[in-house]
Design an enzyme around this catalytic site. Structure first.
Site, PDB file in Angstrom:
ATOM      1  N   THR A  51     -13.806  13.266 -24.362  1.00 39.52           N
ATOM      2  CA  THR A  51     -14.166  12.726 -23.356  1.00 39.52           C
ATOM      3  C   THR A  51     -13.884  13.588 -22.232  1.00 39.52           C
ATOM      4  OG1 THR A  51     -14.411  10.516 -22.330  1.00 39.52           O
ATOM      5  CG2 THR A  51     -12.389  11.121 -23.297  1.00 39.52           C
ATOM      6  N   TYR A 202       4.104   9.461 -15.185  1.00 34.21           N
ATOM      7  CA  TYR A 202       2.862  10.360 -14.947  1.00 34.21           C
ATOM      8  C   TYR A 202       3.530  11.657 -14.384  1.00 34.21           C
ATOM      9  CZ  TYR A 202      -1.763  12.444 -14.443  1.00 34.21           C
ATOM     10  OH  TYR A 202      -2.815  13.370 -14.645  1.00 34.21           O
TER      11      TYR A 202
HETATM   12  N1  LIG Z   1      -8.930  12.804 -14.035  1.00 38.83           N
HETATM   13  C1  LIG Z   1      -8.147  13.357 -13.250  1.00 38.83           C
HETATM   14  O1  LIG Z   1      -8.405  13.138 -11.901  1.00 38.83           O
HETATM   15  C2  LIG Z   1      -7.096  14.491 -13.490  1.00 38.83           C
HETATM   16  C3  LIG Z   1      -6.301  14.906 -12.319  1.00 38.83           C
HETATM   17  C4  LIG Z   1      -5.361  15.843 -12.581  1.00 38.83           C
HETATM   18  C5  LIG Z   1      -4.993  16.046 -13.989  1.00 38.83           C
HETATM   19  N2  LIG Z   1      -5.839  15.486 -14.860  1.00 38.83           N
HETATM   20  C6  LIG Z   1      -5.382  15.874 -16.451  1.00 38.83           C
HETATM   21  O2  LIG Z   1      -6.692  16.336 -17.088  1.00 38.83           O
HETATM   22  C7  LIG Z   1      -6.408  16.268 -18.304  1.00 38.83           C
HETATM   23  C8  LIG Z   1      -7.599  15.375 -18.923  1.00 38.83           C
HETATM   24  O3  LIG Z   1      -7.962  14.189 -18.269  1.00 38.83           O
HETATM   25  P1  LIG Z   1      -9.358  13.286 -18.043  1.00 38.83           P
HETATM   26  O4  LIG Z   1      -9.552  13.188 -16.777  1.00 38.83           O
HETATM   27  O5  LIG Z   1     -10.267  14.198 -18.878  1.00 38.83           O
HETATM   28  O6  LIG Z   1      -8.948  12.036 -18.900  1.00 38.83           O
HETATM   29  P2  LIG Z   1      -9.715  11.159 -20.078  1.00 38.83           P
HETATM   30  O7  LIG Z   1     -11.038  11.310 -19.794  1.00 38.83           O
HETATM   31  O8  LIG Z   1      -9.049   9.822 -20.322  1.00 38.83           O
HETATM   32  O9  LIG Z   1      -9.270  12.364 -21.353  1.00 38.83           O
HETATM   33  C9  LIG Z   1      -8.175  12.273 -21.950  1.00 38.83           C
HETATM   34  C10 LIG Z   1      -8.213  12.630 -23.322  1.00 38.83           C
HETATM   35  O10 LIG Z   1      -6.679  12.566 -23.909  1.00 38.83           O
HETATM   36  C11 LIG Z   1      -6.969  11.953 -25.080  1.00 38.83           C
HETATM   37  N3  LIG Z   1      -5.686  11.419 -25.582  1.00 38.83           N
HETATM   38  C12 LIG Z   1      -4.857  10.567 -25.155  1.00 38.83           C
HETATM   39  N4  LIG Z   1      -3.841  10.281 -25.712  1.00 38.83           N
HETATM   40  C13 LIG Z   1      -3.840  11.091 -26.684  1.00 38.83           C
HETATM   41  C14 LIG Z   1      -2.951  11.148 -27.997  1.00 38.83           C
HETATM   42  N5  LIG Z   1      -1.865  10.349 -28.152  1.00 38.83           N
HETATM   43  N6  LIG Z   1      -3.322  12.073 -28.955  1.00 38.83           N
HETATM   44  C15 LIG Z   1      -4.257  12.876 -28.467  1.00 38.83           C
HETATM   45  N7  LIG Z   1      -5.336  12.671 -27.517  1.00 38.83           N
HETATM   46  C16 LIG Z   1      -5.007  11.701 -26.607  1.00 38.83           C
HETATM   47  C17 LIG Z   1      -8.022  10.929 -25.005  1.00 38.83           C
HETATM   48  O11 LIG Z   1      -8.224  10.659 -26.106  1.00 38.83           O
HETATM   49  P3  LIG Z   1      -9.026   8.863 -26.291  1.00 38.83           P
HETATM   50  O12 LIG Z   1     -10.308   8.942 -25.694  1.00 38.83           O
HETATM   51  O13 LIG Z   1      -8.885   8.708 -27.800  1.00 38.83           O
HETATM   52  O14 LIG Z   1      -8.104   7.955 -25.500  1.00 38.83           O
HETATM   53  C18 LIG Z   1      -8.754  11.771 -24.039  1.00 38.83           C
HETATM   54  O15 LIG Z   1      -9.821  12.408 -25.097  1.00 38.83           O
HETATM   55  C19 LIG Z   1      -5.151  15.029 -18.487  1.00 38.83           C
HETATM   56  O16 LIG Z   1      -4.159  16.027 -18.947  1.00 38.83           O
HETATM   57  C20 LIG Z   1      -4.974  14.639 -17.375  1.00 38.83           C
HETATM   58  O17 LIG Z   1      -3.658  14.665 -17.006  1.00 38.83           O
HETATM   59  C21 LIG Z   1      -6.709  14.632 -14.805  1.00 38.83           C
END
Ligand SMILES: NC(=O)c1ccc[n+]([C@@H]2O[C@H](COP(=O)([O-])OP(=O)(O)OC[C@H]3O[C@@H](n4cnc5c(N)ncnc54)[C@H](OP(=O)(O)O)[C@@H]3O)[C@@H](O)[C@H]2O)c1
Length: 318
Positions: A51, A202
């Protein structure tokens, strides 16, 4: 009277937002990876690829011709994402493998199987993450943010580093965040047992991502394996799922946020841009070098965190 002023004010704001919508969207979208690099014959591993940013990164890598391994904790969700990638790109070589970063046994089993089945690894993208969970621990007793976002990826990288070196030139991309600015490493209470604040937990884990990147880059000097960290922007994804307040905020202000595709651009840039081939240990945002907080630049903290991480995971990594 007050009501009239409020309604009029809201009307003006709405009008301004509608008028400036295209400019707001353009500004929110941020940088775009301009590289046309082709990845035929290359293998890319992305954690949390079912995702959000991870899925969009997987689609881009597949479109460039790479074999993409999507490491997901929920295989069913991973297969759904893989099917949508195949539907968007008929030549996509994507496969889903199970990886739960909240369980060191799962990480070890994943790496063992990966090393058995896959000969090379050119790009590792440590993307998976959790944000603002209620206080929970991983299977191994680590606080969830530091456990998944930092320690889980630390162990995975350790187990795959030999493969990356053998496949060099190779790159590692670590998803950190602007939130690292507000974090500090609480060595006296890394797992927040004394007091817990989900936001600070976080931020601590995202600072750990920056420090890990810098220390790993130092240790990988002259190996032709580079590592850089990324702030993807503020992205409208599932990341806010544990916080109702953040979900409301992200929904209301979605126009000002990046879509996951826009949010994936800096990860893609760090993974493929030709001009970064020898750049390592840096932090990027909007496909450009980004500011690192002073606590993210401390070599002493980075080394100490490295030693503490090795100790917690029961590994020796020189
Ligand atoms: N969105 C933002 O604004 C933002 C800003 C700064 C940094 N980031 C960083 O960008 C990265 C991706 O975030 P995103 O926004 O794409 O979030 P997201 O849509 O929630 O995706 C997070 C992914 O991590 C997986 N995950 C969570 N726990 C896990 C575990 N124990 N083992 C394996 N996979 C796991 C989730 O799997 P499930 O779907 O099964 O839960 C999902 O596939 C993260 O590291 C986040 O900290 C995001």
């Amino acid at each position: 009277m007050v009501l009239v002023v409020i309604v009029a004010g809201l009307g003006v704001v709405t009008l301004l937002v509608i008028l400036f919508a295209p400019h707001i969207r353009k500004y929110a979208a941020g940088g775009v990876c301009q590289s046309s690099a082709v990845l035929d014959g290359k293998t890319v591993l992305i954690t949390g690829a079912n995702t959000g940013i991870g899925k969009e990164t997987a689609l881009d890598m597949a479109m460039r011709g790479a074999r993409v391994i999507m490491a997901c904790r929920d295989v069913e969700k991973g297969e759904e994402a893989a099917a949508s990638i195949r539907a968007a790109c008929s030549k996509a070589q994507v496969e889903v493998r199970e990886l739960d970063l909240a369980d060191t046994c799962s990480i070890r089993a994943f790496a063992q199987q990966f090393l058995r089945d896959v000969n090379q690894l050119h790009i590792l993208i440590n993307n998976a993450g959790v944000m603002m969970c209620p206080y929970t621990k991983t299977i191994d007793g680590f606080e969830m943010h530091i456990g998944v976002n930092h320690l889980g990826h630390f162990l995975l990288t350790y187990l795959l580093i030999g493969q990356l070196k053998r496949s060099a030139p190779a790159r590692i991309v670590v998803l950190s965040s602007l939130a690292h600015n507000f974090g500090w490493i609480r060595f006296h209470d890394l797992h927040s047992q004394g007091s817990y604040n989900s936001g600070l937990a976080y931020c601590q884990s995202k600072l750990a991502n920056v420090l890990f990147t810098r220390e790993l880059a130092r240790r990988l000097k002259d190996t032709n394996v580079t590592v850089n960290s990324v702030h993807p922007g503020t992205v409208n994804s599932d990341l806010t799922r544990h916080s109702t307040l953040m979900t409301i905020f992200f929904t209301v202000f979605s126009m000002f946020l990046k879509t996951p595709r826009e949010g994936a651009q800096t990860s893609i840039y760090c993974a493929v841009a030709e001009e970064l081939h020898s750049i390592s240990g840096k932090h990027f945002s909007d496909c450009a070098p980004a500011f690192v907080a002073p606590q993210g630049r401390s070599e002493e903290t980075a080394r100490r965190l490295w030693d503490v991480s090795c100790e917690l995971l029961g590994i020796e990594w020189d």
